[in-house]
Design an enzyme around this catalytic site. Structure first.
Site, PDB file in Angstrom:
ATOM      1  N   LYS A 163      -6.454   0.463 -10.838  1.00 60.81           N
ATOM      2  CA  LYS A 163      -8.106   1.193 -10.729  1.00 60.81           C
ATOM      3  C   LYS A 163      -8.652   1.171 -12.125  1.00 60.81           C
ATOM      4  CE  LYS A 163      -9.677   5.751 -10.266  1.00 60.81           C
ATOM      5  NZ  LYS A 163      -9.246   7.459 -10.025  1.00 60.81           N
ATOM      6  N   GLY A 179      -8.390  -5.286 -31.803  1.00 58.48           N
ATOM      7  CA  GLY A 179      -8.881  -4.530 -30.532  1.00 58.48           C
ATOM      8  C   GLY A 179      -8.773  -2.972 -30.939  1.00 58.48           C
ATOM      9  N   GLY A 180      -8.605  -2.516 -30.167  1.00 58.73           N
ATOM     10  CA  GLY A 180      -8.535  -0.786 -30.437  1.00 58.73           C
ATOM     11  C   GLY A 180      -8.746   0.097 -29.246  1.00 58.73           C
ATOM     12  N   ARG A 181      -9.362   1.192 -29.376  1.00 60.52           N
ATOM     13  CA  ARG A 181      -9.263   2.121 -28.417  1.00 60.52           C
ATOM     14  C   ARG A 181     -10.745   1.764 -27.451  1.00 60.52           C
ATOM     15  NH1 ARG A 181      -8.106   8.157 -30.195  1.00 60.52           N
ATOM     16  NH2 ARG A 181      -9.282   8.539 -28.094  1.00 60.52           N
ATOM     17  N   ALA A 182     -10.624   1.956 -26.407  1.00 54.35           N
ATOM     18  CA  ALA A 182     -11.596   1.693 -25.348  1.00 54.35           C
ATOM     19  C   ALA A 182     -12.875   2.740 -25.429  1.00 54.35           C
ATOM     20  CB  ALA A 182     -11.108   1.811 -23.839  1.00 54.35           C
ATOM     21  N   PRO A 231      -6.512  -4.238 -20.469  1.00 55.81           N
ATOM     22  CA  PRO A 231      -6.251  -2.908 -21.018  1.00 55.81           C
ATOM     23  C   PRO A 231      -4.857  -2.620 -20.693  1.00 55.81           C
ATOM     24  CG  PRO A 231      -7.431  -2.642 -18.862  1.00 55.81           C
ATOM     25  CD  PRO A 231      -7.294  -4.083 -19.152  1.00 55.81           C
ATOM     26  N   SER A 286      -9.612  -8.529 -27.427  1.00 55.16           N
ATOM     27  CA  SER A 286      -9.699  -7.144 -26.637  1.00 55.16           C
ATOM     28  C   SER A 286     -10.984  -6.451 -26.855  1.00 55.16           C
ATOM     29  CB  SER A 286      -8.481  -6.404 -27.206  1.00 55.16           C
ATOM     30  OG  SER A 286      -7.196  -7.127 -26.836  1.00 55.16           O
ATOM     31  N   ALA A 330      -8.898 -12.338 -24.515  1.00 54.56           N
ATOM     32  CA  ALA A 330      -7.527 -11.458 -24.051  1.00 54.56           C
ATOM     33  C   ALA A 330      -8.042  -9.739 -23.942  1.00 54.56           C
ATOM     34  CB  ALA A 330      -6.647 -11.856 -25.221  1.00 54.56           C
TER      35      ALA A 330
END
EC number: 3.4.21.-
Length: 441
Positions: A138, A64-67, A122, A97, A119
Site C-alpha cells: 500500500k 535519503g531520509g524521511r519521507a 521505501p 532515495s 534507488a
C-alpha cells in the site's frame, strides 16, 4: 552642448538593462533529509525570491531520509516563484532515495560526472531480528504514483522514475540524461550555467514557462551556518547512535567517580546532541527506553557485582535497543546501505562492550578471590573516600572499589571526606574520619 548631454543620458538609460546582472544563488544541502533540511530549503529559496534572482541552484548530496520531510521540500520547491535547480554535486555525490524525489520535483536537474541518482524503495527501519522492514504494498504503491506524477509534471521519463522504486534502479549522469530523467551533465557551476542558458522550465505555482537567462550572471553563494553543519552531522544515524552510547558511558563513569563532574557534563552534552539528531531523523521511543534500561543494568553491575548477570542483561538490552531505535514505523527513503552500516555499528559497539566487561569481570573476580584469601587484615589501615554520606552508614571507595561502610563512632561523615578503615563487620567496613592528628569527633 545640451543635445550632447541629453544623448548621453539616453544612452545610459538604454545601456542600464544590458549592464544589469542576473543573480543566481548557489546553496549546499548535504546529509540526511530531515525536517531541518526543509528549513534550509525554505530559507535559501526565500532569500533568492526576495532578491528576484534568476534561479537558485541547490548542490545536493544525500543518501535519503524521511519521507514526510522530502514531501514538504518538494512542495516548497513547487511553490517557488523562481526556478529551483537541483545539482547533484560534487563528483561522488548522490541524490539517492528521498534525494531522487526532491530532484524530480525541481524545475531542472543537473548532475556532475561520477554522481548517481535513484534507488527509492521505501523502508520502515529495523525489525527485532535486525532485518530491514520493507514498506507494505500500500505504501510502496503510493510512492510509485507520487514519483510518476513528479516526473510527468516536469516532462521527465515516468517509466524510469517508477523503476527507481520497483527495481531499485540507480543511474549515472550519462544514463539519466539519455533516458530523459535529467536535463544537464556539468562538471561545475560555470558549465551548468552555460549549458542550461536559454532552457525553458515550467513554474508550477503560476503555470508559466520561464526561459533561463544566465548571460551576464552574478553568482552568490549561501554558506551553511555552524548550526547547519552541526545538525547535518548529528542527524547521521551512525553519529547520533555513537553520541548516545558514548554519552551514556560518560554518565556511568561520572556516577562511579563522583566529585570530578567532567564525565557527567560531557556525557549530558553528548546525549542532548543525540536526542536532537534523533528528533530530526526520527526514532523509536522503545529503542531509547531499552538503551536507558541497559544503562541501569550496567550501573547495577558496578554497584553490586553479580559476576556478569547484570552485564549480560545489559548487553542484550543494549543491542536490541539499538536495533529497534530506527524501527518506529516512519517511512524512510534511504539507501539500504545506511541501515546495514548502522547494524554493523551496533553489533561492533556491542562486541566492544562485551569484551570490556569480560576483562572487567575477570578483574573483579580476581580481586574478590584475593580478598577471600587475605581477609580483613589487608583492608585495615587503607584510606578511602566517602561517595555517599555516612550517617552512620553509607558508601566509600577504597582502591577503586565501592564498599558499604559505617562510622565507628556513629557520627556523620560528609561526602568527599577521607576515611581510614579500622575494622570489618562482614562485608561492611568500619571507618573513622582521617585527620592529620587522627581520631574522629
Amino acid at each position: 552642448m545640451r543635445r550632447i548631454l541629453l544623448s548621453m543620458i539616453v544612452l545610459i538609460f538604454l545601456a542600464s538593462p544590458i549592464l544589469a546582472k542576473n543573480i543566481v544563488y548557489v546553496a549546499q544541502i548535504k546529509g540526511q533529509i530531515t525536517s531541518y533540511t526543509y528549513d534550509q530549503f525554505d530559507r535559501y529559496i526565500t532569500i533568492a525570491e526576495q532578491d528576484n534572482a534568476e534561479a537558485i541552484i541547490i548542490e545536493l548530496d544525500t543518501p535519503g531520509g524521511r519521507a514526510d520531510a522530502m514531501m514538504n521540500i518538494v512542495q516548497r520547491i513547487q511553490q517557488s516563484k523562481i526556478p529551483v535547480i537541483i545539482y547533484v554535486y560534487p563528483p561522488g555525490a548522490s541524490a539517492a532515495s528521498a534525494g531522487t524525489y526532491i530532484a524530480l520535483g525541481s524545475h531542472l536537474i543537473a548532475m556532475a560526472p561520477g554522481t548517481s541518482i535513484g534507488a527509492c524503495r521505501p523502508i520502515l527501519g529495523y525489525s527485532q531480528n535486525g532485518s530491514i522492514i520493507e514498506a507494505p504494498p500500500k505504501i510502496t504503491n503510493y510512492f510509485i504514483a507520487y514519483i510518476k506524477s513528479l516526473a510527468q509534471e516536469s516532462g521527465r521519463n515516468a517509466t524510469i522514475a517508477e523503476e527507481f522504486i520497483t527495481k531499485d534502479l540507480s543511474l549515472t549522469p550519462e544514463e539519466a540524461l539519455k533516458y530523459g530523467v535529467i536535463e544537464v551533465v556539468a562538471r561545475d557551476i560555470n558549465e551548468l550555467l552555460k549549458k542550461s542558458n536559454g532552457m525553458k522550465t515550467k513554474i508550477p505555482v503560476n503555470g508559466r514557462y520561464v526561459t533561463l537567462n544566465f548571460t551576464n550572471v552574478e553568482v552568490r553563494y549561501l554558506a551553511p551556518s555552524f548550526k547547519d553543519k552541526l545538525i547535518s552531522y548529528i542527524t547521521d544515524p551512525n553519529v547520533a547512535y555513537l553520541l548516545l552510547t558514548l554519552g551514556i558511558w560518560a554518565l556511568i563513569i561520572g556516577f562511579l567517580t563522583p566529585g570530578w563532574h567532567v564525565p557527567e557534563t560531557v556525557g549530558a552534552i553528548m546525549i542532548i546532541l543525540a536526542i536532537i539528531g534523533f528528533g530530526y531523523f526520527g526514532y523509536n521511543s522503545a529503542g531509547i527506553l531499552l538503551i536507558i534500561v541497559a544503562m541501569l543494568f550496567f550501573i547495577a553491575e558496578a554497584l553490586t557485582p553479580t559476576f556478569g548477570l547484570f552485564t549480560v542483561a545489559g548487553l542484550i538490552t543494549f543491542i536490541i535497543g539499538g536495533i529497534l531505535l530506527f524501527g518506529g514505523g516512519e517511512e524512510y527513503l534511504v539507501r539500504k546501505e545506511v541501515f546495514s552500516q548502522l547494524r554493523i555499528l551496533i553489533i561492533t559497539v556491542g562486541a566492544i562492550l562485551a569484551a570490556f566487561f569480560a576483562f572487567g569481570m575477570a578483574a573483579v573476580i580476581r580481586a574478590h578471590k584475593k580478598k577471600a584469601r587475605t581477609g580483613k587484615e589487608e583492608m585495615i589501615g587503607l584510606i578511602g573516600t566517602v561517595v555517599e554520606e555516612l550517617n552512620p552508614e553509607g558508601m566509600i571507595k577504597v582502591r577503586g572499589e565501592l564498599w558499604k561502610a559505617r562510622s565507628k563512632f556513629n557520627g556523620k561523615i560528609e561526602k568527599g571526606e577521607k576515611v581510614r578503615v579500622v575494622d570489618m563487620d562482614g562485608l561492611t567496613l568500619i571507618v573513622v574520619r582521617e585527620r592529620k592528628e587522627g581520631g574522629e569527633k
